[in-house]
Scaffold this motif. Structure first.
Motif, PDB file in Angstrom:
ATOM      1  N   UNK A 115      70.651  54.887  41.898  1.00 18.61           N
ATOM      2  CA  UNK A 115      70.585  54.858  43.361  1.00 18.61           C
ATOM      3  C   UNK A 115      71.999  54.736  43.920  1.00 18.61           C
ATOM      4  N   UNK A 116      72.244  55.437  45.019  1.00 17.70           N
ATOM      5  CA  UNK A 116      73.529  55.348  45.707  1.00 17.70           C
ATOM      6  C   UNK A 116      73.257  55.024  47.166  1.00 17.70           C
ATOM      7  N   UNK A 117      73.851  53.924  47.658  1.00 18.25           N
ATOM      8  CA  UNK A 117      73.584  53.502  49.036  1.00 18.25           C
ATOM      9  C   UNK A 117      74.278  54.397  50.051  1.00 18.25           C
ATOM     10  N   UNK A 118      75.497  54.891  49.720  1.00 22.19           N
ATOM     11  CA  UNK A 118      76.216  55.738  50.666  1.00 22.19           C
ATOM     12  C   UNK A 118      77.399  56.383  49.954  1.00 22.19           C
ATOM     13  N   UNK A 119      77.970  57.368  50.620  1.00 17.96           N
ATOM     14  CA  UNK A 119      78.962  58.213  49.964  1.00 17.96           C
ATOM     15  C   UNK A 119      80.389  57.848  50.350  1.00 17.96           C
ATOM     16  N   UNK A 120      80.749  56.590  50.179  1.00 24.77           N
ATOM     17  CA  UNK A 120      82.158  56.217  50.110  1.00 24.77           C
ATOM     18  C   UNK A 120      82.513  56.130  48.636  1.00 24.77           C
ATOM     19  N   UNK A 121      83.716  56.599  48.311  1.00 19.60           N
ATOM     20  CA  UNK A 121      84.061  56.809  46.910  1.00 19.60           C
ATOM     21  C   UNK A 121      83.967  55.560  46.051  1.00 19.60           C
ATOM     22  N   UNK A 122      84.149  54.389  46.649  1.00 18.80           N
ATOM     23  CA  UNK A 122      84.081  53.173  45.837  1.00 18.80           C
ATOM     24  C   UNK A 122      82.651  52.830  45.436  1.00 18.80           C
ATOM     25  N   UNK A 123      81.672  53.570  45.960  1.00 21.11           N
ATOM     26  CA  UNK A 123      80.273  53.355  45.582  1.00 21.11           C
ATOM     27  C   UNK A 123      79.696  54.507  44.769  1.00 21.11           C
ATOM     28  N   UNK A 124      80.150  55.729  45.042  1.00 24.10           N
ATOM     29  CA  UNK A 124      79.442  56.897  44.511  1.00 24.10           C
ATOM     30  C   UNK A 124      80.202  57.703  43.469  1.00 24.10           C
ATOM     31  N   UNK A 125      81.516  57.530  43.370  1.00 24.18           N
ATOM     32  CA  UNK A 125      82.296  58.458  42.537  1.00 24.18           C
ATOM     33  C   UNK A 125      81.980  58.360  41.050  1.00 24.18           C
ATOM     34  N   UNK A 126      81.522  57.209  40.600  1.00 30.24           N
ATOM     35  CA  UNK A 126      81.204  57.049  39.177  1.00 30.24           C
ATOM     36  C   UNK A 126      79.818  57.584  38.818  1.00 30.24           C
ATOM     37  N   UNK A 127      79.094  58.073  39.823  1.00 24.84           N
ATOM     38  CA  UNK A 127      77.718  58.508  39.585  1.00 24.84           C
ATOM     39  C   UNK A 127      77.651  59.599  38.518  1.00 24.84           C
ATOM     40  N   UNK A 128      78.552  60.579  38.592  1.00 25.41           N
ATOM     41  CA  UNK A 128      78.511  61.689  37.632  1.00 25.41           C
ATOM     42  C   UNK A 128      78.671  61.180  36.203  1.00 25.41           C
ATOM     43  N   UNK A 129      79.540  60.187  36.005  1.00 26.46           N
ATOM     44  CA  UNK A 129      79.750  59.630  34.663  1.00 26.46           C
ATOM     45  C   UNK A 129      78.471  58.971  34.135  1.00 26.46           C
ATOM     46  N   UNK A 130      77.838  58.161  34.988  1.00 26.95           N
ATOM     47  CA  UNK A 130      76.632  57.447  34.554  1.00 26.95           C
ATOM     48  C   UNK A 130      75.483  58.435  34.330  1.00 26.95           C
ATOM     49  N   UNK A 131      75.383  59.438  35.166  1.00 28.23           N
ATOM     50  CA  UNK A 131      74.332  60.449  34.985  1.00 28.23           C
ATOM     51  C   UNK A 131      74.545  61.228  33.687  1.00 28.23           C
ATOM     52  N   UNK A 132      75.799  61.592  33.408  1.00 30.03           N
ATOM     53  CA  UNK A 132      76.078  62.332  32.182  1.00 30.03           C
ATOM     54  C   UNK A 132      75.733  61.514  30.948  1.00 30.03           C
ATOM     55  N   UNK A 133      75.950  60.205  31.015  1.00 29.92           N
ATOM     56  CA  UNK A 133      75.694  59.338  29.857  1.00 29.92           C
ATOM     57  C   UNK A 133      74.219  59.010  29.681  1.00 29.92           C
ATOM     58  N   UNK A 134      73.457  59.024  30.786  1.00 31.06           N
ATOM     59  CA  UNK A 134      72.068  58.538  30.720  1.00 31.06           C
ATOM     60  C   UNK A 134      71.022  59.611  30.979  1.00 31.06           C
ATOM     61  N   UNK A 135      71.410  60.678  31.676  1.00 28.71           N
ATOM     62  CA  UNK A 135      70.446  61.697  32.067  1.00 28.71           C
ATOM     63  C   UNK A 135      69.543  61.297  33.209  1.00 28.71           C
ATOM     64  N   UNK A 136      69.783  60.146  33.820  1.00 30.69           N
ATOM     65  CA  UNK A 136      68.905  59.663  34.884  1.00 30.69           C
ATOM     66  C   UNK A 136      69.139  60.430  36.179  1.00 30.69           C
ATOM     67  N   UNK A 137      68.076  60.690  36.934  1.00 22.09           N
ATOM     68  CA  UNK A 137      68.240  61.360  38.226  1.00 22.09           C
ATOM     69  C   UNK A 137      68.861  60.423  39.260  1.00 22.09           C
TER      70      UNK A 137
END
Length: 312
Positions: free
Chosen positions: A82-104
């Motif tokens: 889950x991402x609350x909003x698109x400021x980089x200090x909250x969302x930029x790591x999303x791609x890394x975690x998704x790549x490692x886990x496959x979670x939507x």
């Protein structure tokens, strides 16, 4: 970011970066090592559930923080991000975690401004906005997303950003409120990215909800949350009154208003304070209480509409 003593801020937050702490049953948190005047001690990511878990706000672009999050869930399965909003200090790591886990990835949507840009404004190149972010699943207010042993309700809370979304766990009386409510400081509302009208409406919305424990994007948890939100509402109303009081003495630009209102402000935050003042002024201009020549923008000069102000 203010000098106000009217809000019971709590700046006592001893969590160390990369350490996993279970703060209540079913909720763990991990602090990223990205302290600043805007992020306090850093961005806090949350892990919800056990076994099959959700991660809320993977944080900034940080391999070290991604490793800490993945270490925290070693032996478990990440089923949702889950991402609350698109400021980089909250969302930029999303791609890394998704790549490692496959979670939507669940979020309100891509980054966007709260209003169209005025002709007199240049398109923002704000470094804080994550314009590359795209969720896999766009959520709307009231959507229920379920995992193993938990169920989160999406709560639209625009204001800090247009796409800000809190995620409540009603059965536990908990709400993950991102940057909309923070226990250590007031929230920056910076037009056109943010909107004071939306922000205040979202505060009133949260005040009507039952959850009494908030987990924020920065700083400690917030107990007795409804009471705290009411403090924030009164604070913003007082800030508006201070702007009107200063303008009653004569026309002023925004930096003059900042100097008059934010006594003892950290100089590193003066620009942000200016945009929060602008957010109030946009609202006051729309309501006819304040006048400016042209669009209400950061470089404008502002004065009272004495006819309308006198009748209110």
């Amino acid at each position: 970011m203010s000098d106000n003593d009217d809000i019971p801020f709590n700046r006592n937050f001893l969590l160390k970066p990369s350490v996993t702490e279970e703060v209540v049953p079913g909720v763990r948190r991990v602090l990223c090592d990205n302290p600043s005047p805007f992020t306090f001690t850093g961005t806090v990511s949350y892990i919800v559930g056990r076994g099959k878990v959700a991660i809320i706000d993977p944080g900034p672009d940080s391999e070290a923080h991604a490793k800490a999050l993945l270490d925290a869930v070693r032996g478990e399965t990440v089923t949702h991000i889950f991402v609350t909003h698109t400021h980089k200090d909250h969302s930029s790591n999303t791609a890394r975690i998704k790549a490692a886990t496959g979670a939507p990835v669940y979020a309100e949507g891509p980054h966007r401004a709260s209003r169209p840009y005025y002709d007199s404004e240049t398109m923002s190149t704000e470094s804080g906005a994550d314009r590359d972010f795209r969720p896999d699943i766009e959520v709307r207010d009231g959507d229920m997303i379920e995992g193993e042993g938990w169920r989160l309700e999406s709560v639209a809370t625009p204001g800090h950003t247009a796409n800000h979304m809190a995620f409540a766990w009603p059965e536990r009386g908990v709400n993950f409120v991102g940057d909309h409510v923070m226990g250590w400081s007031t929230t920056i509302v910076s037009p056109p990215d943010g909107s004071m009208v939306d922000y205040m409406n979202s505060l009133h919305k949260l005040a009507q909800r039952a959850e009494q424990l908030y987990f924020s994007g920065h700083g400690p948890q917030i107990p007795d949350a409804t009471r705290f939100v009411r403090f924030l509402i009164r604070h913003r109303q007082a800030r508006e009154a201070s702007i009107l009081h200063r303008l009653a003495k004569g026309e002023a630009d925004i930096q003059t208003l900042v100097r008059a209102i934010y006594i003892g402000l950290d100089p590193r935050l003066s620009a942000a304070a200016g945009y929060s003042v602008l957010a109030h002024l946009e609202d006051l201009v729309a309501r006819g209480l304040v006048l400016t020549d042209g669009d209400p923008v950061i470089g404008g000069r502002y004065r009272l509409d004495h006819d309308d102000f006198g009748s209110n």
